[in-house]
Motif scaffolding. Structure first.
Motif, PDB file in Angstrom:
ATOM      1  N   GLN A 136     -12.497 -26.242  -4.760  1.00  0.00           N
ATOM      2  CA  GLN A 136     -13.880 -25.856  -5.259  1.00  0.00           C
ATOM      3  C   GLN A 136     -13.461 -25.296  -6.813  1.00  0.00           C
ATOM      4  O   GLN A 136     -14.435 -24.788  -7.590  1.00  0.00           O
ATOM      5  N   ALA A 137     -11.987 -25.282  -7.490  1.00  0.00           N
ATOM      6  CA  ALA A 137     -11.834 -24.878  -8.592  1.00  0.00           C
ATOM      7  C   ALA A 137     -12.124 -23.519  -8.896  1.00  0.00           C
ATOM      8  O   ALA A 137     -12.689 -23.248 -10.017  1.00  0.00           O
ATOM      9  N   HIS A 138     -11.722 -22.592  -7.901  1.00  0.00           N
ATOM     10  CA  HIS A 138     -11.978 -21.183  -8.281  1.00  0.00           C
ATOM     11  C   HIS A 138     -11.219 -20.083  -7.662  1.00  0.00           C
ATOM     12  O   HIS A 138     -10.452 -20.714  -6.690  1.00  0.00           O
ATOM     13  N   CYS A 139     -11.185 -18.979  -8.020  1.00  0.00           N
ATOM     14  CA  CYS A 139     -10.467 -18.077  -7.094  1.00  0.00           C
ATOM     15  C   CYS A 139     -11.436 -16.790  -6.792  1.00  0.00           C
ATOM     16  O   CYS A 139     -12.065 -16.450  -7.719  1.00  0.00           O
ATOM     17  N   VAL A 140     -11.296 -16.653  -5.527  1.00  0.00           N
ATOM     18  CA  VAL A 140     -11.888 -15.423  -4.917  1.00  0.00           C
ATOM     19  C   VAL A 140     -11.295 -14.214  -4.763  1.00  0.00           C
ATOM     20  O   VAL A 140     -10.007 -14.356  -4.130  1.00  0.00           O
ATOM     21  N   THR A 141     -11.372 -13.120  -5.482  1.00  0.00           N
ATOM     22  CA  THR A 141     -10.641 -11.933  -5.519  1.00  0.00           C
ATOM     23  C   THR A 141     -11.479 -10.720  -4.536  1.00  0.00           C
ATOM     24  O   THR A 141     -12.496 -10.821  -4.406  1.00  0.00           O
ATOM     25  N   PHE A 142     -10.630 -10.204  -3.549  1.00  0.00           N
ATOM     26  CA  PHE A 142     -11.114  -9.375  -2.609  1.00  0.00           C
ATOM     27  C   PHE A 142     -10.614  -8.287  -2.799  1.00  0.00           C
ATOM     28  O   PHE A 142      -9.225  -7.937  -3.195  1.00  0.00           O
ATOM     29  N   TRP A 143     -11.270  -7.136  -2.979  1.00  0.00           N
ATOM     30  CA  TRP A 143     -10.816  -5.659  -3.175  1.00  0.00           C
ATOM     31  C   TRP A 143     -11.368  -4.692  -2.533  1.00  0.00           C
ATOM     32  O   TRP A 143     -12.663  -5.003  -2.039  1.00  0.00           O
ATOM     33  N   HIS A 144     -11.113  -3.571  -2.480  1.00  0.00           N
ATOM     34  CA  HIS A 144     -11.576  -2.521  -1.959  1.00  0.00           C
ATOM     35  C   HIS A 144     -11.624  -2.311  -0.366  1.00  0.00           C
ATOM     36  O   HIS A 144     -12.699  -2.763   0.098  1.00  0.00           O
ATOM     37  N   PRO A 145     -10.343  -2.355   0.239  1.00  0.00           N
ATOM     38  CA  PRO A 145     -10.471  -2.671   1.705  1.00  0.00           C
ATOM     39  C   PRO A 145     -10.805  -1.461   2.503  1.00  0.00           C
ATOM     40  O   PRO A 145     -10.638  -0.475   2.149  1.00  0.00           O
ATOM     41  N   THR A 146     -11.589  -1.731   3.647  1.00  0.00           N
ATOM     42  CA  THR A 146     -12.001  -0.967   4.396  1.00  0.00           C
ATOM     43  C   THR A 146     -11.802  -1.346   5.810  1.00  0.00           C
ATOM     44  O   THR A 146     -11.131  -2.618   6.002  1.00  0.00           O
ATOM     45  N   ALA A 147     -12.022  -0.705   6.980  1.00  0.00           N
ATOM     46  CA  ALA A 147     -11.857  -1.222   8.257  1.00  0.00           C
ATOM     47  C   ALA A 147     -12.774  -2.320   8.668  1.00  0.00           C
ATOM     48  O   ALA A 147     -12.543  -3.074   9.460  1.00  0.00           O
ATOM     49  N   ASP A 148     -13.674  -2.430   7.894  1.00  0.00           N
ATOM     50  CA  ASP A 148     -14.903  -3.463   8.116  1.00  0.00           C
ATOM     51  C   ASP A 148     -14.546  -4.749   7.142  1.00  0.00           C
ATOM     52  O   ASP A 148     -15.461  -5.717   7.365  1.00  0.00           O
ATOM     53  N   GLY A 149     -13.671  -4.505   6.228  1.00  0.00           N
ATOM     54  CA  GLY A 149     -13.339  -5.788   5.504  1.00  0.00           C
ATOM     55  C   GLY A 149     -13.483  -5.335   4.061  1.00  0.00           C
ATOM     56  O   GLY A 149     -13.462  -4.005   3.752  1.00  0.00           O
ATOM     57  N   TYR A 150     -13.474  -6.286   3.216  1.00  0.00           N
ATOM     58  CA  TYR A 150     -13.267  -5.776   1.886  1.00  0.00           C
ATOM     59  C   TYR A 150     -14.683  -5.805   1.257  1.00  0.00           C
ATOM     60  O   TYR A 150     -15.576  -6.345   1.597  1.00  0.00           O
ATOM     61  N   GLN A 151     -14.918  -4.567   0.541  1.00  0.00           N
ATOM     62  CA  GLN A 151     -16.063  -4.128  -0.087  1.00  0.00           C
ATOM     63  C   GLN A 151     -16.335  -4.918  -1.130  1.00  0.00           C
ATOM     64  O   GLN A 151     -17.590  -4.936  -1.738  1.00  0.00           O
ATOM     65  N   LYS A 160     -11.070 -19.638 -16.420  1.00  0.00           N
ATOM     66  CA  LYS A 160     -11.032 -18.082 -16.852  1.00  0.00           C
ATOM     67  C   LYS A 160      -9.915 -17.419 -16.523  1.00  0.00           C
ATOM     68  O   LYS A 160      -9.212 -17.796 -15.329  1.00  0.00           O
ATOM     69  N   ASP A 161      -9.610 -16.310 -16.895  1.00  0.00           N
ATOM     70  CA  ASP A 161      -8.460 -15.460 -16.799  1.00  0.00           C
ATOM     71  C   ASP A 161      -9.118 -14.626 -15.491  1.00  0.00           C
ATOM     72  O   ASP A 161     -10.234 -13.992 -15.373  1.00  0.00           O
ATOM     73  N   ILE A 162      -8.188 -14.060 -14.549  1.00  0.00           N
ATOM     74  CA  ILE A 162      -8.224 -13.297 -13.406  1.00  0.00           C
ATOM     75  C   ILE A 162      -7.679 -11.908 -13.974  1.00  0.00           C
ATOM     76  O   ILE A 162      -6.588 -11.980 -14.273  1.00  0.00           O
ATOM     77  N   ALA A 163      -8.408 -10.739 -13.998  1.00  0.00           N
ATOM     78  CA  ALA A 163      -8.005  -9.570 -14.376  1.00  0.00           C
ATOM     79  C   ALA A 163      -7.879  -8.709 -13.215  1.00  0.00           C
ATOM     80  O   ALA A 163      -9.117  -8.664 -12.486  1.00  0.00           O
ATOM     81  N   LEU A 164      -7.163  -8.277 -12.620  1.00  0.00           N
ATOM     82  CA  LEU A 164      -6.740  -7.261 -11.499  1.00  0.00           C
ATOM     83  C   LEU A 164      -6.417  -5.887 -11.896  1.00  0.00           C
ATOM     84  O   LEU A 164      -5.625  -5.658 -12.545  1.00  0.00           O
ATOM     85  N   ASP A 165      -7.135  -5.000 -11.399  1.00  0.00           N
ATOM     86  CA  ASP A 165      -6.812  -3.506 -11.347  1.00  0.00           C
ATOM     87  C   ASP A 165      -5.998  -3.532 -10.058  1.00  0.00           C
ATOM     88  O   ASP A 165      -6.896  -3.512  -8.998  1.00  0.00           O
ATOM     89  N   SER A 166      -5.009  -3.021 -10.032  1.00  0.00           N
ATOM     90  CA  SER A 166      -4.210  -2.975  -8.659  1.00  0.00           C
ATOM     91  C   SER A 166      -3.315  -1.866  -8.589  1.00  0.00           C
ATOM     92  O   SER A 166      -3.020  -1.226  -9.586  1.00  0.00           O
ATOM     93  N   GLY A 167      -2.720  -1.393  -7.516  1.00  0.00           N
ATOM     94  CA  GLY A 167      -1.623  -0.590  -7.569  1.00  0.00           C
ATOM     95  C   GLY A 167      -0.398  -0.806  -8.258  1.00  0.00           C
ATOM     96  O   GLY A 167       0.497  -0.232  -8.458  1.00  0.00           O
TER      97      GLY A 167
END
Length: 187
Positions: A136-151, A160-167
């Motif tokens: 698909q020529a893309h990246c999917v970023t998942f963040w803010h995990p909960t017991a029900d999945g990523y919010q 395009k650049d991927i910019a992550l705020d992470s631990g």
């Protein structure tokens, strides 16, 4: 002989029996699929981009088992864990060590990478999950995990650049040089 308290992977016999295949235990099902050259090239480029930005206290594993429970052992394409853990050179690790996890989509892994693994990784509290998709020529970023999945979920087209705020701090991954399948959409 296994040391007490060490995790053991149940996958070794399958990996040896299916050379050239990636093998995982996903919700009690053994899953094996072949990977293609774009798969490994993507892992290498993402690994190098992250390595250049992380301190020596962080290390990388690729296709090493993380034992979630008796029914699930995932072997992420790339996982960032503490370097002292990597140095132990184990065949299996606790998923609670993972700070960031990356999967690269293969033709047979679409459902697992986009539906099953986000649920499993989020339930373990893994802060950032990235899915690189050369088809698909893309990246999917998942963040803010909960017991029900990523919010949180963002889709970033290659180029395009991927910019992550992470631990791990603020991280950037340039996607302009990531391989794309010949049939992938162009930007």
């Amino acid at each position: 002989m296994t040391e007490p308290g060490r995790l053991r992977s149940r996958l070794a016999p399958y990996e040896d029996a299916l050379p050239g295949h990636r093998v995982e235990l996903v919700e009690a099902s053994i899953v094996a699929h072949r990977v293609r050259p774009h798969h490994n090239a993507t892992i290498r480029r993402v690994w190098n981009a992250l390595r250049a930005q992380l301190s020596g206290e962080w290390g990388f594993t690729s296709d090493v088992a993380f034992v979630f429970d008796g029914e699930t052992e995932l072997c992420p394409d790339l996982a960032v864990i503490p370097e002292p853990e990597v140095a132990e050179n184990r065949s299996a690790y606790d998923p609670d060590l993972i700070e960031l996890v990356v999967e690269v989509v293969s033709p047979g892994s679409v459902r697992r990478d986009y539906e099953i693994k986000p649920r499993l990784y989020a339930a373990r509290g893994i802060a950032n999950y990235l899915v690189f998709d050369p088809y698909q020529a893309h990246c999917v970023t998942f963040w803010h995990p909960t017991a029900d999945g990523y919010q949180g979920r963002d889709t970033i087209p290659y180029g395009k650049d991927i910019a992550l705020d992470s631990g791990l701090g603020a991280l950037t991954i340039d996607t302009s040089e990531l391989p794309r399948d010949a049939a992938a959409p162009t930007g």
